[in-house]
Design a protein around this motif. Structure first.
Motif, mmCIF file in Angstrom:
data_model
loop_
_atom_site.group_PDB
_atom_site.id
_atom_site.type_symbol
_atom_site.label_atom_id
_atom_site.label_comp_id
_atom_site.label_asym_id
_atom_site.label_seq_id
_atom_site.Cartn_x
_atom_site.Cartn_y
_atom_site.Cartn_z
ATOM 1 N N ILE A 361 0.878 -1.179 0.000
ATOM 2 C CA ILE A 361 0.000 0.000 0.000
ATOM 3 C C ILE A 361 0.905 1.214 0.000
ATOM 4 C CG2 ILE A 361 -1.719 1.312 1.317
ATOM 5 C CD1 ILE A 361 -1.338 -2.394 1.991
ATOM 6 N N VAL A 362 0.772 2.079 -1.004
ATOM 7 C CA VAL A 362 1.574 3.305 -1.033
ATOM 8 C C VAL A 362 0.657 4.521 -0.929
ATOM 9 C CG1 VAL A 362 3.539 2.358 -2.312
ATOM 10 C CG2 VAL A 362 1.626 3.331 -3.574
ATOM 11 N N ASN A 363 1.174 5.551 -0.250
ATOM 12 C CA ASN A 363 0.398 6.774 -0.053
ATOM 13 C C ASN A 363 1.364 7.879 0.371
ATOM 14 O OD1 ASN A 363 -1.535 8.765 1.231
ATOM 15 N ND2 ASN A 363 -2.976 7.125 0.718
ATOM 16 N N GLU A 364 1.059 9.129 -0.005
ATOM 17 C CA GLU A 364 1.895 10.250 0.456
ATOM 18 C C GLU A 364 1.834 10.355 1.981
ATOM 19 O OE1 GLU A 364 0.000 10.628 -2.329
ATOM 20 O OE2 GLU A 364 1.696 10.830 -3.713
ATOM 21 N N ASN A 365 0.735 9.870 2.547
ATOM 22 C CA ASN A 365 0.514 9.999 3.984
ATOM 23 C C ASN A 365 0.671 8.629 4.653
ATOM 24 O OD1 ASN A 365 -1.156 9.797 6.451
ATOM 25 N ND2 ASN A 365 -1.663 11.938 6.010
ATOM 26 N N MET A 366 1.674 8.514 5.544
ATOM 27 C CA MET A 366 1.935 7.221 6.195
ATOM 28 C C MET A 366 0.740 6.732 7.004
ATOM 29 S SD MET A 366 3.320 4.572 7.269
ATOM 30 C CE MET A 366 4.937 4.584 6.533
ATOM 31 N N GLY A 367 0.095 7.651 7.745
ATOM 32 C CA GLY A 367 -1.062 7.270 8.568
ATOM 33 C C GLY A 367 -2.156 6.651 7.719
ATOM 34 N N GLN A 368 -2.406 7.253 6.553
ATOM 35 C CA GLN A 368 -3.435 6.744 5.637
ATOM 36 C C GLN A 368 -3.035 5.377 5.075
ATOM 37 O OE1 GLN A 368 -6.397 7.985 5.284
ATOM 38 N NE2 GLN A 368 -7.022 6.454 3.767
ATOM 39 N N ALA A 369 -1.756 5.235 4.720
ATOM 40 C CA ALA A 369 -1.267 3.948 4.187
ATOM 41 C C ALA A 369 -1.473 2.835 5.227
ATOM 42 C CB ALA A 369 0.211 4.058 3.816
ATOM 43 N N ARG A 370 -1.201 3.162 6.491
ATOM 44 C CA ARG A 370 -1.344 2.157 7.556
ATOM 45 C C ARG A 370 -2.818 1.773 7.765
ATOM 46 N NH1 ARG A 370 -2.283 -1.152 10.336
ATOM 47 N NH2 ARG A 370 -1.318 -2.015 12.215
ATOM 48 N N LEU A 371 -3.717 2.753 7.648
ATOM 49 C CA LEU A 371 -5.158 2.468 7.773
ATOM 50 C C LEU A 371 -5.643 1.553 6.658
ATOM 51 C CD1 LEU A 371 -6.726 5.924 8.782
ATOM 52 C CD2 LEU A 371 -6.683 3.844 10.158
ATOM 53 N N VAL A 372 -5.212 1.867 5.431
ATOM 54 C CA VAL A 372 -5.604 1.038 4.282
ATOM 55 C C VAL A 372 -5.034 -0.375 4.442
ATOM 56 C CG1 VAL A 372 -5.443 0.743 1.769
ATOM 57 C CG2 VAL A 372 -5.854 3.023 2.722
ATOM 58 N N ALA A 373 -3.802 -0.469 4.954
ATOM 59 C CA ALA A 373 -3.182 -1.785 5.171
ATOM 60 C C ALA A 373 -4.025 -2.633 6.124
ATOM 61 C CB ALA A 373 -1.770 -1.614 5.728
ATOM 62 N N GLN A 374 -4.553 -1.989 7.164
ATOM 63 C CA GLN A 374 -5.423 -2.691 8.126
ATOM 64 C C GLN A 374 -6.679 -3.219 7.423
ATOM 65 O OE1 GLN A 374 -4.688 -2.654 11.687
ATOM 66 N NE2 GLN A 374 -6.247 -4.232 11.810
ATOM 67 N N GLU A 375 -7.265 -2.366 6.560
ATOM 68 C CA GLU A 375 -8.471 -2.781 5.814
ATOM 69 C C GLU A 375 -8.157 -3.957 4.896
ATOM 70 O OE1 GLU A 375 -10.056 0.583 3.689
ATOM 71 O OE2 GLU A 375 -10.037 1.841 5.495
ATOM 72 N N VAL A 376 -7.004 -3.878 4.218
ATOM 73 C CA VAL A 376 -6.586 -4.955 3.311
ATOM 74 C C VAL A 376 -6.431 -6.259 4.092
ATOM 75 C CG1 VAL A 376 -4.614 -5.806 1.946
ATOM 76 C CG2 VAL A 376 -5.491 -3.492 1.573
ATOM 77 N N LYS A 377 -5.770 -6.164 5.246
ATOM 78 C CA LYS A 377 -5.523 -7.338 6.088
ATOM 79 C C LYS A 377 -6.837 -7.999 6.504
ATOM 80 C CE LYS A 377 -2.747 -9.914 8.560
ATOM 81 N NZ LYS A 377 -1.767 -10.753 7.915
#
Length: 385
Positions: A361-377
């Motif tokens: 998951i790539v994003n300019e915003n680390m916090g957003q990338a981590r949230l999306v990663a949780q959703e993916v998981k």
């Protein structure tokens, strides 16, 4: 200068798993001829190399005969026959990482002694010829609970590692050469990949943070950049370079680290090859770790290691209670999210906790990338039919 591109030059790779498959993405890009050996007819590398050989990586004759007609020989797994690599090198084959580096790293006891001998910070440990000797050591006051038991050989992905809190936890462990490591009270588990070419030039990738699955002892998320302060990051990179300089390896060295509660950096263990902690680099870095590995072992200029964007990697592992033909449930749902790229390794059979793929998951915003990663998981499930 050797002509590697669209030529007769041949690169040999020992191991045909997902790391090899991702190296082959890069050899295809550069039209470098490849020959791969693995012990499985179903190896993920089989479809992408020029020549595939079925063989036992720990068998002297198999490794020796495989390597005789390649120009450069590398690995994607440490557990290979080092005696054969030494003979091949004596006969003129270029072998990276060097056999002596592999020999030290293959055995966790000799690896830890290497850190001690080279003044590299690591946790306290005791070495045992057999697991059965540990009980006696505890009873005689030589060893205090709790500690981490590690098999000296053949441990991977949480196998061959166990936290021992009571003497009863030793039951059922294999009676093999092992180490007992002091349990580190850490804030974070970090990793730094150091790439070093045959000229001794070395560069480090940014520090990444690893979040582990509590039961499986496997990495669930790799976060780049790590959410740590600059001073700790610099210290982590300094220690990783210290390890790299001591080994004088050629290729990649993934250095796994503990950040203690007092912000000390301790080396846990290393891997002399592309590593799970660097998969994010395919989408997030200027030079991904697999291309960088090739640059190192072929003596080419090293690529830029900085990230273009924040990246989080999620490992896709087989769900508990599922064995058999794999199905990636809800994969379409994650593909509809921005900046999400799945990598499927090509293993047809799933089993609990088997590494089957990863998602970046790539994003300019680390916090957003981590949230999306949780959703993916939470969304994608690796199950069987």
């Amino acid at each position: 200068m050797t002509n590697y591109f669209s030529s007769d030059f041949k690169l040999g790779i020992l191991g045909g798993g997902q790391l090899g498959k991702m190296i082959l993405y890069e050899t295809r890009k550069w039209d470098i001829q490849t020959k791969v050996m693995d012990g499985s007819k179903e190896a993920p590398c089989k479809i992408a190399c020029n020549e595939f050989v079925l063989g036992d990586l720990l068998d002297f004759d198999a490794v020796y005969s495989f390597g005789k007609d390649v120009d450069v020989l590398t690995i994607e797994i440490e557990n290979v026959n080092v005696d054969a690599l030494e003979k091949l090198r004596d006969e003129g084959v270029t072998v990276y990482p060097q056999p002596e580096v592999l020999r030290t790293i293959q055995n966790k006891a000799t690896q830890k002694l290497f850190y001690r001998d080279n003044s590299i910070p690591t946790s306290e440990f005791s070495r045992f010829a057999y697991t059965s000797e540990i009980k006696e050591s505890i009873e005689n006051g030589g060893l205090r609970l709790p500690f981490v038991w590690k098999s000296a050989r053949f441990g991977y992905d949480g196998q061959g590692v166990k936290i021992i809190r009571n003497i009863s936890d030793l039951e059922g462990l294999p009676n093999v050469e092992c180490i007992a490591e002091q349990l580190v009270d850490f804030k974070n588990e970090l990793a730094v990949i150091v790439s070093r070419n045959s000229k001794g030039e070395a560069v480090t990738y940014p520090v990444v943070e690893m979040e582990f699955h509590p039961e499986a002892n496997q990495v669930e998320y790799v976060i780049c950049p790590a959410r740590i302060n600059e001073k700790v990051a610099q210290k982590a990179q300094h220690v990783a370079k210290q390890v790299s300089n001591a080994f004088e390896h050629v290729g990649l060295l993934a250095v796994e680290l503990f950040q203690t509660q007092e912000d000390e950096i301790l080396v846990n263990e290393v891997a002399p090859r592309p590593h799970n902690s660097g998969h994010y680099s395919i989408e997030a870095s200027y030079t991904n770790q697999f291309e960088q590995h090739l640059r190192c072992i072929l003596g080419l200029p090293l690529g830029k290691t900085a990230s273009k964007v924040a990246g989080v990697m999620v490992n896709l592992v087989g769900s508990e209670g599922h064995n058999g033909n794999v199905v990636y449930e809800n994969i379409e749902d994650i593909l509809s999210q921005e900046g999400v790229t799945p990598h499927i390794y090509g293993k047809k059979q799933t089993r609990p906790f088997r590494k089957m793929g990863h998602v970046t998951i790539v994003n300019e915003n680390m916090g957003q990338a981590r949230l999306v990663a949780q959703e993916v998981k939470e969304k994608i499930k690796v199950i069987s039919k």
